[in-house]
Design an enzyme around this catalytic site. Structure first.
Site, PDB file in Angstrom:
ATOM      1  N   SER A  63      41.283 -22.862  24.624  1.00  0.00           N
ATOM      2  CA  SER A  63      40.568 -23.413  23.478  1.00  0.00           C
ATOM      3  C   SER A  63      39.987 -24.779  23.855  1.00  0.00           C
ATOM      4  O   SER A  63      39.185 -24.868  24.779  1.00  0.00           O
ATOM      5  CB  SER A  63      41.517 -23.478  22.277  1.00  0.00           C
ATOM      6  OG  SER A  63      40.815 -23.675  21.069  1.00  0.00           O
ATOM      7  N   ASP A 113      37.076 -13.133  18.737  1.00  0.00           N
ATOM      8  CA  ASP A 113      37.814 -14.366  18.442  1.00  0.00           C
ATOM      9  C   ASP A 113      37.005 -15.209  17.463  1.00  0.00           C
ATOM     10  O   ASP A 113      35.884 -15.603  17.765  1.00  0.00           O
ATOM     11  CB  ASP A 113      38.039 -15.126  19.742  1.00  0.00           C
ATOM     12  CG  ASP A 113      38.761 -16.453  19.560  1.00  0.00           C
ATOM     13  OD1 ASP A 113      39.115 -16.826  18.429  1.00  0.00           O
ATOM     14  OD2 ASP A 113      38.982 -17.135  20.583  1.00  0.00           O
ATOM     15  N   HIS A 138      42.785 -15.205  19.020  1.00  0.00           N
ATOM     16  CA  HIS A 138      42.494 -16.414  19.778  1.00  0.00           C
ATOM     17  C   HIS A 138      43.573 -16.611  20.837  1.00  0.00           C
ATOM     18  O   HIS A 138      44.761 -16.599  20.534  1.00  0.00           O
ATOM     19  CB  HIS A 138      42.466 -17.605  18.813  1.00  0.00           C
ATOM     20  CG  HIS A 138      42.141 -18.919  19.454  1.00  0.00           C
ATOM     21  ND1 HIS A 138      40.962 -19.136  20.122  1.00  0.00           N
ATOM     22  CD2 HIS A 138      42.844 -20.088  19.509  1.00  0.00           C
ATOM     23  CE1 HIS A 138      40.940 -20.391  20.550  1.00  0.00           C
ATOM     24  NE2 HIS A 138      42.062 -20.971  20.209  1.00  0.00           N
TER      25      HIS A 138
END
Length: 504
Positions: free
Chosen positions: A218, A435, A464
């Site tokens: 991320s 996602d 995710h």
């Protein structure tokens, strides 16, 4: 509308024109020539779990400049953890720095928790290095105080529906920015991705390594791209998972908000398909109406400090991982049946993070990375999102606070080549097809600015975080081969995902 800008430290990869570094900023070569401090490792704080034997974790700190352009100025301490490789010397490949995301996520325990999920051959090959980025955890944690009332319980409804509510919303953003300016003081401009990337290189040097592998998830992908931009010759194997694209934070937040709406429609359809279990309706529109009744009820009367803002945060959290869909659906059903919210309230808000530090560091980093939107653009974009759906989820649009930030860089430092550095080895990017937190188009955009990089996509997946997270052998084997053997896929690799979740 102002043209989109780019994250400061990633601009080596995406800037339209290149200029030299300011003479006060040490280059990678100059930094390498300076003697590196060592990290004195010892026991870890209780927040860091112990790995299974024979591995063990050790922790230490490293002093770094608050402003790397002023190495003789004030310093702060970066908390570092290490779990050594368990293989033979011949198997060892070096160090693998890991970052869990955010911005604002603590990485000190991540060396243990993420390592436990890595393929065995990766654990045998790498010393896994965790660290708390500046402003998080035990690395000079950010404290913005009340943050404009962000931590009130229940918090005000975050969704403005008319011009008066928009003005109040903008006022809360101004108060949040004022609180952060007062709480962070001189550190305000320096809790940035670029400074954190320079801290990473200081950790590498302190460990006596000529290069470092990196695994970032991320926001960690954004940080890794920043490191590659600044220190291409120090980059080892780099895995960027659930990729944040090379764009400014506010544009990313809006893209995420739109993706969350698409994911929520998928959720409504899924809940309707399992109507016998959830009893929320037999069609997506019926489930949407039930969802709206829950939110309206909480907006009219919060229950035990749980109102519409808390509800939206719970929905935001659930949309990012399909294993949270069934608990959310059951929580909606329970509220409609008996008015209780325990099924909706996450057991560990913010996934166990210190919420005050996380929220402060998140805004500080996003706003330090570059200029934010204007207040007028924030209001207009809220209206556009309401036009897409009357109940958008605004929880992830943290960069809207940058409209009032006290440190507002008007331009970004241009760092090197406009197409990335050919001196950096190819990276491996990993994405989940659906996602909603870091939409897959961000990975494709990042791939275009990282020469030679490859993309592994987990198709038919809606969560995710992919590598050593989803339990997909196709993904995990490909990433392990890259990290240990240096083998990249010949082209884009598409792995088959699990599809929509089953009812537990």
């Amino acid at each position: 509308m102002r043209r989109p800008t780019r994250p400061a430290a990633v601009l080596c990869a995406v800037a339209a024109t290149a200029t030299a570094l300011p003479p006060t900023v040490p280059t990678a070569a100059a930094a390498a020539a300076q003697p590196a401090a060592a990290i004195a490792f010892g026991p870890c704080p209780a927040s860091v779990p112990a790995p299974p034997p024979p591995a063990r974790v050790e922790c230490g700190t490293l002093s770094v400049p608050l402003d790397h352009a002023r190495p003789r100025g004030p310093h702060l301490s970066i908390a570092v953890s290490r779990v050594r490789a368990t293989g033979t010397p011949a198997e060892r490949r070096g160090i693998l720095l890991v970052n869990p995301g955010g911005p604002g996520g603590s990485g000190l325990p991540y060396a243990v928790t993420k390592r436990a999920k890595l393929p065995e051959r990766v654990r045998r090959a790498y010393d896994v290095i965790g660290f708390d980025p500046r402003g998080t955890g035990r690395s000079a944690p950010a404290d913005c105080g009340a943050m404009g009332g962000l931590f009130a319980a229940p918090a005000p409804d975050p969704l403005p529906r008319d011009r008066s509510a928009e003005r109040e919303h903008l006022g809360s953003l101004r108060r949040l920015a004022d609180d952060c300016a007062a709480g962070l003081g001189p550190a305000l401009p320096h809790l940035s991705t670029e400074e954190t990337a320079r801290d990473m290189d200081a950790v590498r040097a302190a460990l006596g390594e000529r290069s470092t592998g990196f695994l970032g998830v991320s926001y960690g992908s954004y940080l890794g791209a920043a490191y590659a931009a600044l220190f291409p010759q120090r980059v080892g194997p780099m895995v960027l998972d659930s990729v944040v694209g090379p764009e400014d934070w506010y544009a990313f937040d809006l893209r995420q908000a739109r993706a969350l709406l698409r994911q929520r429609e998928t959720l409504f359809t899924w809940l309707a398909a399992h109507r016998e279990h959830f009893a929320l309706g037999s069609t997506a529109s019926a489930v949407r109406a039930a969802y709206g009744r829950v939110r309206a009820g909480l907006a009219a009367r919060a229950v035990d400090g749980f109102g519409p803002a808390e509800f939206d945060r719970a929905v935001y959290r659930a949309l990012g991982r399909t294993e949270r869909w069934a608990p959310l659906g059951e929580g909606l059903r329970t509220y409609l049946r008996d008015g209780t919210v325990e099924g909706l309230r996450p057991a560990a808000p913010f996934d166990g993070r210190d919420s005050r530090t996380y929220e402060a560091a998140n805004r500080a980093v996003k706003c330090a990375d570059g200029p934010g939107p204007t207040p007028g653009r924030v209001a207009a974009d809220l209206r556009r999102l309401r036009g897409l759906d009357p109940l958008p989820v605004l929880t992830g649009i943290e960069a809207s606070a940058c409209a009032y930030w006290h440190h507002r860089p008007e331009s970004r430092t241009r760092l090197g080549s406009p197409t990335g550095s050919p001196a950096a080895p190819p990276a491996l990017l990993v994405a989940s097809q659906h996602d909603p937190v870091t939409p897959a188009e961000g990975a494709r955009a990042m791939q275009r600015v990282l020469p030679g990089s490859r993309l592994v996509t987990l198709e038919n997946d809606y969560s995710h975080g992919v590598f050593a997270s989803r339990g997909n052998a196709c993904v995990d084997d490909a990433v392990a081969a890259y990290l240990v053997d240096g083998t990249l896929p010949r082209g884009e690799l598409r792995c088959q995902g699990p599809g929509l979740p089953e009812i537990p």
